[in-house]
Design a protein around this motif. Structure first.
Motif, PDB file in Angstrom:
ATOM      1  N   GLY A 134       0.817  -1.212   0.000  1.00  0.00           N
ATOM      2  CA  GLY A 134       0.000   0.000   0.000  1.00  0.00           C
ATOM      3  C   GLY A 134       0.851   1.262   0.000  1.00  0.00           C
ATOM      4  N   LEU A 135       0.235   2.370   0.384  1.00  0.00           N
ATOM      5  CA  LEU A 135       0.940   3.659   0.447  1.00  0.00           C
ATOM      6  C   LEU A 135       1.325   3.970   1.898  1.00  0.00           C
ATOM      7  CD1 LEU A 135      -1.461   5.641  -1.903  1.00  0.00           C
ATOM      8  CD2 LEU A 135       0.720   4.573  -2.516  1.00  0.00           C
ATOM      9  N   TYR A 136       2.065   5.066   2.062  1.00  0.00           N
ATOM     10  CA  TYR A 136       2.539   5.440   3.397  1.00  0.00           C
ATOM     11  C   TYR A 136       2.150   6.861   3.763  1.00  0.00           C
ATOM     12  CZ  TYR A 136       5.686   1.420   3.170  1.00  0.00           C
ATOM     13  OH  TYR A 136       6.211   0.168   3.087  1.00  0.00           O
ATOM     14  N   HIS A 137       2.265   7.131   5.057  1.00  0.00           N
ATOM     15  CA  HIS A 137       2.202   8.516   5.534  1.00  0.00           C
ATOM     16  C   HIS A 137       3.176   8.634   6.703  1.00  0.00           C
ATOM     17  CE1 HIS A 137       0.181  12.445   5.794  1.00  0.00           C
ATOM     18  NE2 HIS A 137       0.548  12.364   7.061  1.00  0.00           N
ATOM     19  N   VAL A 138       4.116   9.555   6.582  1.00  0.00           N
ATOM     20  CA  VAL A 138       5.130   9.715   7.637  1.00  0.00           C
ATOM     21  C   VAL A 138       4.738  10.879   8.551  1.00  0.00           C
ATOM     22  CG1 VAL A 138       7.582  10.035   8.125  1.00  0.00           C
ATOM     23  CG2 VAL A 138       6.877   8.912   6.004  1.00  0.00           C
ATOM     24  N   SER A 178       4.240  13.129  22.067  1.00  0.00           N
ATOM     25  CA  SER A 178       5.081  12.916  23.235  1.00  0.00           C
ATOM     26  C   SER A 178       4.844  14.058  24.219  1.00  0.00           C
ATOM     27  CB  SER A 178       6.545  12.865  22.771  1.00  0.00           C
ATOM     28  OG  SER A 178       7.383  12.753  23.874  1.00  0.00           O
ATOM     29  N   PRO A 179       3.776  13.928  25.031  1.00  0.00           N
ATOM     30  CA  PRO A 179       3.363  15.042  25.886  1.00  0.00           C
ATOM     31  C   PRO A 179       4.492  15.577  26.769  1.00  0.00           C
ATOM     32  CG  PRO A 179       1.726  13.283  25.952  1.00  0.00           C
ATOM     33  CD  PRO A 179       2.908  12.753  25.204  1.00  0.00           C
ATOM     34  N   MET A 180       5.315  14.673  27.326  1.00  0.00           N
ATOM     35  CA  MET A 180       6.360  15.123  28.240  1.00  0.00           C
ATOM     36  C   MET A 180       7.453  15.918  27.542  1.00  0.00           C
ATOM     37  SD  MET A 180       6.682  11.782  30.563  1.00  0.00           S
ATOM     38  CE  MET A 180       7.294  12.237  32.156  1.00  0.00           C
ATOM     39  N   ASN A 181       7.571  15.743  26.230  1.00  0.00           N
ATOM     40  CA  ASN A 181       8.548  16.539  25.488  1.00  0.00           C
ATOM     41  C   ASN A 181       7.877  17.686  24.755  1.00  0.00           C
ATOM     42  OD1 ASN A 181      10.857  14.916  26.149  1.00  0.00           O
ATOM     43  ND2 ASN A 181       9.962  13.345  24.839  1.00  0.00           N
ATOM     44  N   GLY A 182       6.624  17.933  25.111  1.00  0.00           N
ATOM     45  CA  GLY A 182       5.908  19.051  24.509  1.00  0.00           C
ATOM     46  C   GLY A 182       5.546  18.848  23.048  1.00  0.00           C
ATOM     47  N   VAL A 183       5.541  17.590  22.581  1.00  0.00           N
ATOM     48  CA  VAL A 183       5.167  17.326  21.188  1.00  0.00           C
ATOM     49  C   VAL A 183       3.699  16.923  21.140  1.00  0.00           C
ATOM     50  CG1 VAL A 183       5.641  15.984  19.110  1.00  0.00           C
ATOM     51  CG2 VAL A 183       7.510  16.550  20.670  1.00  0.00           C
ATOM     52  N   GLY A 184       2.881  17.769  20.563  1.00  0.00           N
ATOM     53  CA  GLY A 184       1.450  17.487  20.452  1.00  0.00           C
ATOM     54  C   GLY A 184       1.084  17.145  19.022  1.00  0.00           C
ATOM     55  N   PRO A 185      -0.186  16.798  18.784  1.00  0.00           N
ATOM     56  CA  PRO A 185      -0.644  16.422  17.445  1.00  0.00           C
ATOM     57  C   PRO A 185      -0.359  17.503  16.391  1.00  0.00           C
ATOM     58  CG  PRO A 185      -2.387  16.119  19.061  1.00  0.00           C
ATOM     59  CD  PRO A 185      -1.261  16.771  19.776  1.00  0.00           C
ATOM     60  N   GLU A 186      -0.395  18.779  16.826  1.00  0.00           N
ATOM     61  CA  GLU A 186      -0.204  19.880  15.869  1.00  0.00           C
ATOM     62  C   GLU A 186       1.244  19.964  15.385  1.00  0.00           C
ATOM     63  OE1 GLU A 186      -1.187  20.113  18.980  1.00  0.00           O
ATOM     64  OE2 GLU A 186       0.470  21.128  19.982  1.00  0.00           O
ATOM     65  N   ASP A 187       2.161  19.301  16.080  1.00  0.00           N
ATOM     66  CA  ASP A 187       3.566  19.325  15.662  1.00  0.00           C
ATOM     67  C   ASP A 187       3.889  18.225  14.659  1.00  0.00           C
ATOM     68  OD1 ASP A 187       4.215  21.433  17.492  1.00  0.00           O
ATOM     69  OD2 ASP A 187       4.041  19.952  19.095  1.00  0.00           O
ATOM     70  N   LEU A 188       2.916  17.359  14.389  1.00  0.00           N
ATOM     71  CA  LEU A 188       3.149  16.234  13.490  1.00  0.00           C
ATOM     72  C   LEU A 188       2.325  16.406  12.223  1.00  0.00           C
ATOM     73  CD1 LEU A 188       2.747  13.480  16.221  1.00  0.00           C
ATOM     74  CD2 LEU A 188       4.865  14.519  15.457  1.00  0.00           C
ATOM     75  N   LYS A 189       2.525  15.518  11.258  1.00  0.00           N
ATOM     76  CA  LYS A 189       1.793  15.610   9.982  1.00  0.00           C
ATOM     77  C   LYS A 189       0.422  14.929  10.111  1.00  0.00           C
ATOM     78  CE  LYS A 189       5.292  17.547   7.886  1.00  0.00           C
ATOM     79  NZ  LYS A 189       5.218  19.004   7.679  1.00  0.00           N
ATOM     80  N   ILE A 190      -0.300  15.258  11.195  1.00  0.00           N
ATOM     81  CA  ILE A 190      -1.579  14.592  11.442  1.00  0.00           C
ATOM     82  C   ILE A 190      -2.702  15.255  10.655  1.00  0.00           C
ATOM     83  CG2 ILE A 190      -3.346  14.146  13.203  1.00  0.00           C
ATOM     84  CD1 ILE A 190      -1.147  13.332  15.088  1.00  0.00           C
ATOM     85  N   GLN A 191      -2.708  16.597  10.620  1.00  0.00           N
ATOM     86  CA  GLN A 191      -3.743  17.280   9.854  1.00  0.00           C
ATOM     87  C   GLN A 191      -3.645  16.890   8.377  1.00  0.00           C
ATOM     88  OE1 GLN A 191      -6.342  18.902  11.200  1.00  0.00           O
ATOM     89  NE2 GLN A 191      -7.074  18.800   9.084  1.00  0.00           N
ATOM     90  N   GLU A 192      -2.405  16.769   7.888  1.00  0.00           N
ATOM     91  CA  GLU A 192      -2.169  16.364   6.500  1.00  0.00           C
ATOM     92  C   GLU A 192      -2.738  14.964   6.250  1.00  0.00           C
ATOM     93  OE1 GLU A 192      -0.066  17.808   8.485  1.00  0.00           O
ATOM     94  OE2 GLU A 192       1.083  19.359   7.462  1.00  0.00           O
ATOM     95  N   LEU A 193      -2.588  14.101   7.276  1.00  0.00           N
ATOM     96  CA  LEU A 193      -3.119  12.741   7.161  1.00  0.00           C
ATOM     97  C   LEU A 193      -4.649  12.776   7.072  1.00  0.00           C
ATOM     98  CD1 LEU A 193      -2.913   9.606   7.377  1.00  0.00           C
ATOM     99  CD2 LEU A 193      -2.935   9.888   9.851  1.00  0.00           C
TER     100      LEU A 193
END
Lengths: 203, 257
Positions: free
Chosen positions: A107-111, A117-132
């Motif tokens: 199939g295809l991918y999405h990176v 990673s809440p403890m490192n301050g990484v939330g959904p908005e910092d990742l390519k989630i909206q793009e997904l």
């Protein structure tokens, strides 16, 4: 740091210093790499230098899957022979390479370029989630396979993706968790074992 | 012997895994809160490999028994056995977010190798509650943990009388909460701290119930959405002012509310 021990000259010290900034390379390894290049032919150094510059020049991310690519659309996304309805979500480009190397997935991918990673301050908005989500909304995808690591943060990301994609009416699946091949039952932890039991199959 | 880490090459520790970071090629650096030695850092070799025999026992929020080897800079995990995995926490995003939040504040409030067996037990009890209580009660479990932990760390807020003049607090009048004075201020003392925040007398009562910590009473607390947000904001502000830094996992936790 290493330059103190290197009266030999600025350029050599600078190279050692540059090598020692790379992950997994300590000052000793950096020195060894540098002396290897000093003794090796000048072509070898040129090839290395050229490859590095070329990589930086050409590096871009695929506009669809966000994998490292040399073109706007990567070869995997451009390949119409692949299953256009199945989308595998991975944390990092390296994870994609591992799955591709096994040549069992068509199939295809999405990176995502990371994991929630809440403890490192990484939330959904910092990742390519909206793009997904936008990609899933486009309508061609019928299944999203979440292949984030089977760690607490990987699981949290998977659940977050499920909650976001499920209302769109697209099936979300998770990579099976359980015992690795070559693994020893004796050392299995509760979580792995319970997942292995849940995921048991007919012989 | 509790307190300083033992001199012997191998020692046992009962721990809760707070967090980890990648280290080198396939290792992880763990931050652990142990019953006998307080917070310790240790490296767990090969735990990023799928065939690791100990990785599954060393995920965050796991209660494990470890055998550690003294290393020159970092101790090394030699064996690991799960005592309790709190499986149900891992099956729910809200529970994970809450669990990581308390793990982070334990990490931020504690110094290496300063044991506090009461805090260790509070952490275990809270994880246990997080894994089984109704989702609606999760926020109360977290606030109970926050205020009890503040007490154990020497920041127990004064809630029974005014923190400035020591007089009893009147009912149904606006009160303030001051970090500088470490507690609630009555109306006439509110001006003593310009940074103090408003709190209702009902808010103070809820804090008192959480401070006493009796679960059967805590479970009965009924709050509106606004009151929940106010309480959560107040405690977060109190904690972050004391720590002089942001609790990173707070943002994700809030986004799920």
């Amino acid at each position: 740091m290493t330059s103190n021990f290197m009266p030999a000259g600025g350029s050599v010290a600078r190279l050692i210093d540059a090598f020692s900034r790379l992950p997994g390379i300590g000052p000793k390894t950096a020195q060894r790499l540098t002396y290897h290049l000093i003794r090796a032919s000048s072509e070898e150094s040129e090839l290395l230098a050229k490859s590095l510059l070329e990589m930086r020049d050409r590096l871009q991310f695929c506009s669809l899957c966000h994998n490292i690519s040399e073109s706007t659309i990567c070869p995997i996304c451009a390949n119409t022979n692949r299953d256009q309805g199945l989308l595998c979500v991975v944390e990092e480009p390296l994870d994609l390479f591992v799955i591709e190397r096994a040549s069992v997935y068509q199939g295809l991918y999405h990176v995502l370029h990371g994991v929630i990673s809440p403890m490192n301050g990484v939330g959904p908005e910092d990742l390519k989630i909206q793009e997904l989500i936008d990609r899933v909304k486009d309508g061609k995808i019928s299944e999203v396979l979440v292949a984030t690591n089977l760690s607490l943060e990987g699981d949290a990301t998977a659940m977050y993706l499920h909650d976001a994609i499920d209302p769109l009416g697209v099936r979300t699946t998770r990579l099976a968790g359980g015992l690795p091949s070559g693994g020893d039952l004796e050392y299995a932890d509760e979580v792995t074992l319970s997942r292995a039991l849940e995921g048991r199959r007919e012989l | 012997m509790p307190g300083s880490l033992p001199k012997s090459t191998l020692y046992q520790a009962e721990v809760v895994v707070l967090r980890y970071m990648s280290l080198g090629e396939a290792d992880r650096l763990l931050v652990l809160y142990s019953k006998d030695f307080g917070k310790i850092r240790a490296s767990a070799r090969g735990t990023r490999k799928t065939t690791s025999r100990i990785a599954g026992h060393l995920e965050p929020l796991t209660h494990s028994s470890l055998l550690l080897a003294r290393g020159s800079s970092l101790d090394i995990v030699s064996q690991a056995q799960t005592l309790k995995s709190f499986n149900q926490i891992r099956d729910d995003l809200g529970r994970i977010a809450n669990g990581l939040y308390i793990a982070e504040i334990v990490d931020l409030f504690t110094e290496d190798e300063e044991p506090n067996a009461i805090l260790f037990q509070l952490l275990l009890d809270t994880l246990d509650m997080l894994s089984r209580v109704d989702v609606e009660l999760l926020h109360l479990i977290i606030h109970r943990f926050e205020i009890q932990m503040l007490g154990l760390m020497g920041y127990r807020p004064q809630l029974d009388t005014c923190a400035v003049n020591g007089e009893s607090l009147p009912q149904n009048v606006p009160l303030s909460f001051s970090v500088v004075w470490g507690g609630v201020l009555c109306e006439s003392c509110a001006s003593r701290d310009g940074t103090a925040r408003k709190i209702s007398s009902r808010g103070v009562m809820i804090l008192k119930i959480l401070q006493r910590g009796k679960m059967e009473v805590v479970e009965e607390i009924d709050m509106t959405k606004e009151a929940r947000t106010a309480l959560s904001g107040l405690l977060r502000w109190y904690i972050q002012t004391i720590l002089e830094r942001e609790v990173q996992s707070g943002a994700f936790l809030d986004s799920l509310q």
